[in-house]
Structures are given as structure tokens and as C-alpha cells.
Write a protein that holds these residues in place. Structure first.
Motif, PDB file in Angstrom:
ATOM      1  N   GLU A   1      36.781  52.416 -26.329  1.00 21.21           N
ATOM      2  CA  GLU A   1      36.460  51.257 -27.148  1.00 21.21           C
ATOM      3  C   GLU A   1      35.121  50.746 -26.686  1.00 21.21           C
ATOM      4  OE1 GLU A   1      39.396  48.329 -26.858  1.00 21.21           O
ATOM      5  OE2 GLU A   1      41.027  49.614 -27.503  1.00 21.21           O
ATOM      6  N   ASP A   2      34.773  49.592 -27.282  1.00 21.52           N
ATOM      7  CA  ASP A   2      33.556  48.978 -26.775  1.00 21.52           C
ATOM      8  C   ASP A   2      33.865  48.421 -25.398  1.00 21.52           C
ATOM      9  OD1 ASP A   2      32.623  49.647 -29.169  1.00 21.52           O
ATOM     10  OD2 ASP A   2      32.046  47.633 -29.791  1.00 21.52           O
ATOM     11  N   ASP A   3      33.294  49.008 -24.399  1.00 23.92           N
ATOM     12  CA  ASP A   3      33.599  48.550 -23.041  1.00 23.92           C
ATOM     13  C   ASP A   3      33.162  47.119 -22.809  1.00 23.92           C
ATOM     14  OD1 ASP A   3      33.090  51.770 -21.473  1.00 23.92           O
ATOM     15  OD2 ASP A   3      34.914  50.731 -22.126  1.00 23.92           O
ATOM     16  N   ALA A   4      32.116  46.717 -23.466  1.00 23.09           N
ATOM     17  CA  ALA A   4      31.597  45.362 -23.245  1.00 23.09           C
ATOM     18  C   ALA A   4      32.592  44.324 -23.739  1.00 23.09           C
ATOM     19  CB  ALA A   4      30.260  45.207 -23.953  1.00 23.09           C
ATOM     20  N   THR A   5      33.111  44.516 -24.968  1.00 25.86           N
ATOM     21  CA  THR A   5      34.066  43.538 -25.499  1.00 25.86           C
ATOM     22  C   THR A   5      35.345  43.545 -24.681  1.00 25.86           C
ATOM     23  OG1 THR A   5      34.790  45.241 -27.046  1.00 25.86           O
ATOM     24  CG2 THR A   5      33.232  43.590 -27.860  1.00 25.86           C
ATOM     25  N   GLU A   6      35.736  44.731 -24.216  1.00 27.91           N
ATOM     26  CA  GLU A   6      36.943  44.832 -23.392  1.00 27.91           C
ATOM     27  C   GLU A   6      36.789  43.999 -22.135  1.00 27.91           C
ATOM     28  OE1 GLU A   6      39.502  46.503 -24.538  1.00 27.91           O
ATOM     29  OE2 GLU A   6      40.728  45.999 -22.813  1.00 27.91           O
ATOM     30  N   LYS A   7      35.638  44.145 -21.505  1.00 32.54           N
ATOM     31  CA  LYS A   7      35.402  43.393 -20.263  1.00 32.54           C
ATOM     32  C   LYS A   7      35.379  41.898 -20.527  1.00 32.54           C
ATOM     33  CE  LYS A   7      32.853  46.860 -17.684  1.00 32.54           C
ATOM     34  NZ  LYS A   7      31.558  47.344 -17.267  1.00 32.54           N
ATOM     35  N   LEU A   8      34.756  41.548 -21.656  1.00 33.59           N
ATOM     36  CA  LEU A   8      34.645  40.127 -21.982  1.00 33.59           C
ATOM     37  C   LEU A   8      36.027  39.542 -22.224  1.00 33.59           C
ATOM     38  CD1 LEU A   8      32.212  38.316 -22.187  1.00 33.59           C
ATOM     39  CD2 LEU A   8      32.269  38.593 -24.663  1.00 33.59           C
ATOM     40  N   ASN A   9      36.864  40.302 -22.928  1.00 31.86           N
ATOM     41  CA  ASN A   9      38.229  39.827 -23.186  1.00 31.86           C
ATOM     42  C   ASN A   9      38.993  39.614 -21.897  1.00 31.86           C
ATOM     43  OD1 ASN A   9      37.822  39.855 -25.891  1.00 31.86           O
ATOM     44  ND2 ASN A   9      38.825  41.843 -26.251  1.00 31.86           N
ATOM     45  N   LEU A  10      38.845  40.549 -20.984  1.00 32.65           N
ATOM     46  CA  LEU A  10      39.539  40.429 -19.700  1.00 32.65           C
ATOM     47  C   LEU A  10      39.080  39.185 -18.948  1.00 32.65           C
ATOM     48  CD1 LEU A  10      39.703  44.059 -18.295  1.00 32.65           C
ATOM     49  CD2 LEU A  10      41.615  42.609 -18.892  1.00 32.65           C
ATOM     50  N   LYS A  11      37.778  38.969 -19.010  1.00 27.72           N
ATOM     51  CA  LYS A  11      37.224  37.824 -18.301  1.00 27.72           C
ATOM     52  C   LYS A  11      37.768  36.524 -18.890  1.00 27.72           C
ATOM     53  CE  LYS A  11      32.726  35.905 -17.018  1.00 27.72           C
ATOM     54  NZ  LYS A  11      32.966  34.627 -17.657  1.00 27.72           N
ATOM     55  N   HIS A  12      37.816  36.482 -20.200  1.00 28.03           N
ATOM     56  CA  HIS A  12      38.351  35.278 -20.851  1.00 28.03           C
ATOM     57  C   HIS A  12      39.792  35.049 -20.477  1.00 28.03           C
ATOM     58  CE1 HIS A  12      34.708  34.623 -22.818  1.00 28.03           C
ATOM     59  NE2 HIS A  12      34.870  35.388 -23.890  1.00 28.03           N
ATOM     60  N   ASP A  13      40.574  36.132 -20.475  1.00 26.94           N
ATOM     61  CA  ASP A  13      41.995  36.013 -20.117  1.00 26.94           C
ATOM     62  C   ASP A  13      42.154  35.437 -18.726  1.00 26.94           C
ATOM     63  OD1 ASP A  13      43.098  39.079 -21.749  1.00 26.94           O
ATOM     64  OD2 ASP A  13      42.902  37.008 -22.472  1.00 26.94           O
TER      65      ASP A  13
END
Lengths: 409, 280
Positions: B135-147
Motif C-alpha cells: 500500500e502507500d507506506d506513507a499513509t500507513e505510517k501516518l495512520n499508525l501515528k494517529h492511532d
């Protein structure tokens, strides 16, 4: 005063280690006479047998050993197997040091196999360090001793079938081949056996499925000689085995030999001891706990090419696989003894014809019946399944003795 | 002279070599190595493919004869690939087990070459789905950070409320860190003081006891109902008795004393017990 049974009487030096181990496990005294009494050069007990007696004395508590003046008669009253208890034989860290005499020409696997048989039935953990001028870690073909790698990779995994699997370790600190370079010194190795799993009774095994050989592993070791020997041995063994098994991987262990001091014309000089190389192969089968192994090593005087050693090891492995069965000749003694020490239940294994007819196995059966154990049931396995041609199913009834130190009232 | 020790040398003639030819003349040899070579060739047949032709002795007579030839050199240079150069066979024993990836080798080495008896190593057992699909690794990382931020906010919100009331911020930071560690799985707390002078510890425990007693007393006087008092001693009741001691009775001075109840538990109920028991 406790009522003791009369000692079981044996003669000659044959199967001496097996008889001593059985006596210790079952707690019965034995009396062996006529030990090499007709041998004019070396009568009486051999140095490796004396080393084993010393080891038994330090591992047990209350054992009593009497040797006649000539050394041809031995009375052994075993005590309780205590293991390496700090303060009694073992040092403060719980390691029992056993110095192997320099005149012992046998491989250290002779002593290690005895320790591994006694250790599950000991009161405490067993931690023995074999050191001294007589420790040989490689295979000794003159005596038919296996290398310490084969003990670790082909005999110890079988203990898992008996429910003994935790905290088993064999650490090889220094390697050594047999040597005759320095007088009074036959090896310069160091091996530590850690056995931390004690059981009340080993599980009853039913190892009847031989399966097919699925992979071959091995260790090529070279001590004090160039590592190219390892590569050559591996290449020669692969040349034989590649077309027969899909998954072959042989590890290479290279080390330097030990320098020992020796006296020469008054001055102390150093000499390299224990040079040599060897190959240990293990074939694992798809049946659980089925291992076939072989060992080959260079002689002490040298002169054998690594290709010859590698090919010899490969052919011996093929012979062992051909003999078949679920237990190979090297592990037969161990497995049958453990089965006889189990609960009063029938355990079954399958032995090849040549393994069962081996004099060691037959003598073990006779010795067990002398100790009062039940006889073995031997049946031709071909009656059950056509494929098992030349195999025999051996049924062993345990005596229920097990670990005396772990009995709960 | 080869070797340090003098050896008996035979005087042999120099001739063209053939297998099995006997030396008979008494002319002195040119080299002692020649003698050895001839002796060797007398015992062993030459190799079938003689790649490098040894023209030293063959040309002995040729050299002598060519000296009488004209002085003009007939050398015209090397011919191009006229002769087959000897093929050099390379034997390399240093090549290890190549073609196996590092991971597999390390896994095998760990099971087989450690001091423990080898267990089953099966690559199929290890998790094959190591990486998620692309997937888009950037959005994945951002989602994790938000969580992570949201979870932390929810958990530490009550701490933040306290910090508003102007307590020391460092204390709240310590508490937040402590909460995160406990969430990850720490067994003990970083903030507990393990070692302190005995007098301090006694004073602290005494004060805590007196506070608890005062709370209970005041609640009782005011009619407030509190939770039931539990003592810490009740939690650590079971003690280890040892593996090899007998399961019944008391063992002291070499004697195992069995009480009446122990004997009954060993013997089991008497033979005619069930008649009077509950029967339906």
C-alpha cells in the motif's frame, strides 16, 4: 540395616559400561570377575573403565567400589544418583569436573553416553565438564566410538521421544582427535554435558514408523589442520549422497589444536596435540525420532586423504540406512535401556536384523534378564507389513523403577 | 647435488628415453635429476596426455647438431596458436556452500550447530506473510501515528487534567511514561523506590497504615460504606514444599508420621462404605 540383594555375577570385560550403568539405574550390586585375566600384557581393568568408575563414584552418593589386587575382579555397590551437587564433587558453580586420564584412548563419547543415560534419573541436575589429557572429541575408529557431534545430533534428539527435552546441552569447548605425539596424553579436548531435565519415569515409546530419509545433516571438523580438508570431505560426501537425498547440508567446524607442555631433555617444550579431521553425518527420517548416523575420522598417524574420509563416512551412512529400523546401532543401547527403565507398560521399537543381531544388543538383553527384568518380545515385522522385510519389532516391558530420587510417597 | 646426504650416483649415458630402456654405457650423466627421472620412468608409465612436452633431453642431440648449422637465425617469431597450450585445471577447495541465502543458513546453524540437540527447523513453519501487501507506506505510517496519539490522549487525559492545576510538569511526564511502559508490558514500575533506609520504610508503611485506619474509622463514624478490607498476607499463602517429599504426613527425624486422616486418605473409603451413602 537395609536388606540388600545378592550381587549379580558377571564375567569378562564385555559390555562393562552397560552393566555398570544398569546396576546404577536399578540399584543392584554387581560382581564382575575374569576381567581380561588371560591378557598377559594388560590384565585387569582398562584405563577407560577405571575412568568410568571414577565418574560413577562422583555422580552418585554412597556407592562402593572394590577392585581386586590384580584388577581382574570388581564389586560395585551403587548408591543414589545425585548429579552435580555443589559441595559434593561439584564446585561452587555446580560443575563437576572429571579429569580423563591420559592413557584413556577411547573417545569421550564412551563416558558421555553413560552420563546421558544416568542423568534423567538423577536427583539433581547434571553438569559435568570432561577435561584432562585423555579427552578425544572426534570419532575413534579403532574402538568404534562415535564423535561427540554424533552424540549431540543423533542420540540426544531421541531423548525427546521419552519426554526428556529441556535443558540438554553438549558444549564442545575444545576439539581434539586422538594423538600419540606426547607420551601420557591421548587428547586435548574439553566437553561439557549439561543435563537439566530429570524425570520420574521416561515415557513409553512406540517407534514403529521408519519413514523415509528426508534430510542429511553433518559436521565436518578439522583441528589444527587446514580448513580445506573440511571442504574436500564435504565435496566427497556430497558426491556420493547428492543423488540420493534432496536436502543435504554439512557444516564446517574449524579450530586450532591445543599446545601442551612436555618434557624433552629436561626442558619444557610445547607441542601441538590432537591434530586431525573427521566427518559426522546424520540422516533424519520422516518417522519421529529416527536417526541414522555415521562417523569417519583421520587416523592419528595421518596419511588418509579427506576425500577418502568423506566417502567412507557417506558409505557408512548408506549402510546404516540400509540396516534400517527406527533405532540405529549407535543408539540401540541407549533406547533399550531407557525403555527398560520406564513404567510397566509395553514399548515397541523396530530394529533391523543386523542391529538386533549385534552382540552388544544381545548381551544387553541377557544382562537385563540377569538383573531380573522381563524378557523382550521379538517379532518379525514383515508379518505386519510386507515392506518391513528384515526388520524386527522388539517389545520391551519397563520395570517401573524409574527415578528413585523423585518418588513421592 | 640433491639432498644433504651423499648418495651413490650411477654413471649413465645420455640417450633418447624410451620406457624400459637399460643404461649400459659409462658416459657421465649431465644431471643427477636425470638419473632420478630415468629411474622414475623405468618404474612408472608416462601419463596418457602429455600436454607439456619435455624437450630438454630430446633436443640434446639436436642442440649439438644445430650448433654446426649456419649462424643465421631462422627464428621467425611465434606462430599464432599453433600448439595447444596446456589447459590449466583449477581446483578450488575454498568454495563453500554457495547459493543458499543467509537467512536459511543462519536458521540451520542455529538449530544444528548450537550446543543443544537439533530440533526440527522447517522454513514452512515460519511466517511467510512477513510484509503486508504494497500500500502507500506513507499513509500507513501516518495512520499508525494517529492511532497511537489518540490512544495516548485517551489514557493520559486524566493526568493532563491534573497538570492544568499547576503541579510540576515533570511529575506528569513521569506518570505518562510509566503508564506507557505498563501498557507495553513492564512487570515492575520505574517509579517505585526499591532501596531505602529501614527507618524510612517503616515510617512510610506506618503512615500508610494510619491513614487507612483513619479513613475506615471516619467512614464508619459518618455511616459511609467502604469496600471490605483485604490484607496482603492472604495473597501469598501457598508455599513450596519440595519435589521429593512425600505427599502425606510429616517427616521428621527419619520417621514419617501419618495421622488418622492421612491413613484414611491412603487407604480410601472402607469396603462397605457406599451402602450408607447417598443412593438414588
Amino acid at each position: 540395616m537395609a536388606i540388600t540383594q545378592p550381587p549379580v555375577k558377571f564375567t569378562t570385560h564385555r559390555s562393562l559400561s552397560s552393566r555398570l550403568v544398569l546396576a546404577t539405574l536399578r540399584g543392584r550390586p554387581i560382581h564382575i570377575s575374569g576381567i581380561r585375566s588371560k591378557n598377559p600384557a594388560n590384565p585387569g581393568l582398562a584405563p577407560h573403565e577405571i575412568s568410568l568408575l571414577r565418574l560413577l563414584e562422583s555422580l552418585t552418593n554412597g556407592s562402593h567400589i572394590e577392585i581386586s589386587y590384580t584388577g581382574t575382579t570388581l564389586l560395585y555397590k551403587p548408591g543414589l544418583i545425585t548429579g552435580s551437587v555443589p559441595g559434593r564433587g561439584a564446585d561452587a558453580s555446580g560443575v563437576l569436573r572429571h579429569e580423563v586420564d591420559g592413557r584413556v584412548g577411547r573417545g569421550v563419547s564412551y563416558l558421555v553416553l553413560a552420563v546421558c543415560l544416568l542423568a534423567p534419573f538423577s536427583k539433581g541436575k547434571v553438569n559435568v565438564l570432561f577435561t584432562g589429557p585423555g579427552v578425544i572429541t572426534s570419532a575413534v575408529e579403532k574402538w568404534g566410538d562415535i564423535s561427540i557431534d554424533t552424540v549431540r545430533t543423533a542420540v540426544l534428539p531421541i531423548y525427546t521421544q521419552f519426554g526428556i527435552e529441556r535443558d540438554l546441552e553438549i558444549r564442545v569447548h575444545k576439539r581434539s582427535n586422538p594423538s600419540n605425539a606426547v607420551r601420557g596424553r591421548s587428547g586435548a579436548g574439553e566437553v561439557q554435558v549439561v543435563f537439566g531435565h530429570q524425570v520420574r519415569l521416561p515415557k513409553t515409546v512406540h517407534m514403529l514408523k521408519t519413514g523415509r530419509v528426508k534430510r542429511i545433516r553433518g559436521v565436518a571438523y578439522a583441528t589444527g589442520v587446514s580448513g580445506g580438508n573440511n571442504a574436500r570431505m564435504i565435496e566427497a560426501a556430497r558426491g556420493v549422497l547428492n543423488q540420493l537425498a534432496p536436502d543435504i547440508y554439512i557444516f564446517s567446524d574449524m579450530g586450532s589444536s591445543q599446545l601442551v607442555n612436555y618434557e624433552k631433555a629436561g626442558a619444557t617444550e610445547k607441542k601441538k596435540v590432537g591434530l586431525g579431521f573427521g566427518l559426522s553425518l546424520v540422516a533424519e527420517s520422516s518417522g519421529p525420532g529416527v536417526f541414522y548416523s555415521s562417523d569417519a575420522a583421520s587416523g592419528a598417524e595421518g596419511g588418509e586423504t579427506p576425500e577418502d574420509v568423506g566417502r567412507r563416512a557417506a558409505f557408512m551412512l548408506l549402510e546404516s540406512v540400509e540396516r534400517g529400523g527406527t533405532v540405529s546401532a549407535e543408539a540401540a543401547n541407549t533406547v533399550l535401556t531407557l525403555m527398560s527403565m520406564g513404567s510397566e507398560d509395553v514399548g515397541r521399537i523396530q530394529l533391523g536384523k543386523d542391529v538386533l543381531a549385534n552382540e552388544n544388543v544381545v548381551q544387553l538383553a541377557r544382562d537385563l534378564s540377569s538383573f531380573g527384568a522381563a524378557g523382550w518380545g521379538i517379532r518379525d515385522a514383515a508379518t505386519v507389513d510386507e515392506k518391513n522385510e528384515g526388520q524386527f519389532t522388539v517389545s520391551v516391558v519397563g520395570s517401573g523403577i524409574g527415578n528413585v530420587g523423585r518418588k513421592i510417597g | 647435488m640433491l639432498g644433504k646426504r651423499k648418495r651413490e650416483t650411477q654413471v649413465v649415458t645420455k640417450r633418447k628415453q624410451e620406457i624400459g630402456e637399460q643404461e649400459s654405457n659409462a658416459t657421465p650423466a649431465r644431471d643427477s635429476s636425470d638419473i632420478f627421472r630415468r629411474h622414475f620412468e623405468a618404474s612408472f608409465a608416462p601419463l596418457p596426455a602429455q600436454m607439456v612436452s619435455d624437450g630438454v633431453d630430446d633436443s640434446e642431440e639436436d642442440v649439438e647438431s644445430s650448433e654446426q648449422e649456419s649462424e643465421v637465425s631462422e627464428w621467425s617469431g611465434l606462430s599464432e596458436s599453433d600448439t595447444d597450450l596446456p589447459v590449466v585445471e583449477v581446483v578450488d577447495h575454498a568454495i563453500g556452500e554457495s547459493g543458499i541465502d543467509d537467512e536459511l543458513h543462519r536458521a540451520r546453524q542455529k538449530t544444528f550447530m548450537s550446543s543443544r540437540p537439533p530440533r526440527e527447523v522447517d522454513l514452512s513453519n515460519r511466517s511467510t506473510e512477513t510484509k503486508p501487501p504494497d500500500e502507500d507506506d506513507a499513509t500507513e505510517k501516518l495512520n499508525l501515528k494517529h492511532d497511537l496519539d489518540l490512544q495516548r490522549l485517551l489514557k493520559e487525559s486524566h493526568l493532563l487534567e491534573k497538570s492544568k492545576a499547576s503541579r510540576n510538569a515533570s511529575r506528569e511526564r513521569q506518570m505518562a511514561l510509566e503508564m506507557r511502559l505498563q501498557a507495553v508490558g513492564a512487570k515492575t514500575s520505574v517509579l517505585t523506590q526499591e532501596n531505602m533506609p529501614r527507618s524510612h520504610r517503616i515510617g512510610i508503611t506506618k503512615k500508610a497504615e494510619s491513614k487507612e485506619a483513619r479513613r475506615r474509622r471516619e467512614a464508619k463514624e459518618n455511616g459511609v460504606i467502604l469496600e471490605k478490607a483485604s490484607s496482603k498476607a492472604s495473597k501469598n499463602v501457598r508455599r513450596q514444599r519440595g519435589v521429593d517429599v512425600p505427599g502425606v504426613g510429616k517427616y521428621s527425624g527419619g520417621t514419617l508420621k501419618l495421622s488418622r486422616r492421612d491413613v484414611a486418605s491412603i487407604q480410601g473409603p472402607p469396603a462397605g462404605a457406599s451402602r450408607k451413602g447417598k443412593r438414588r
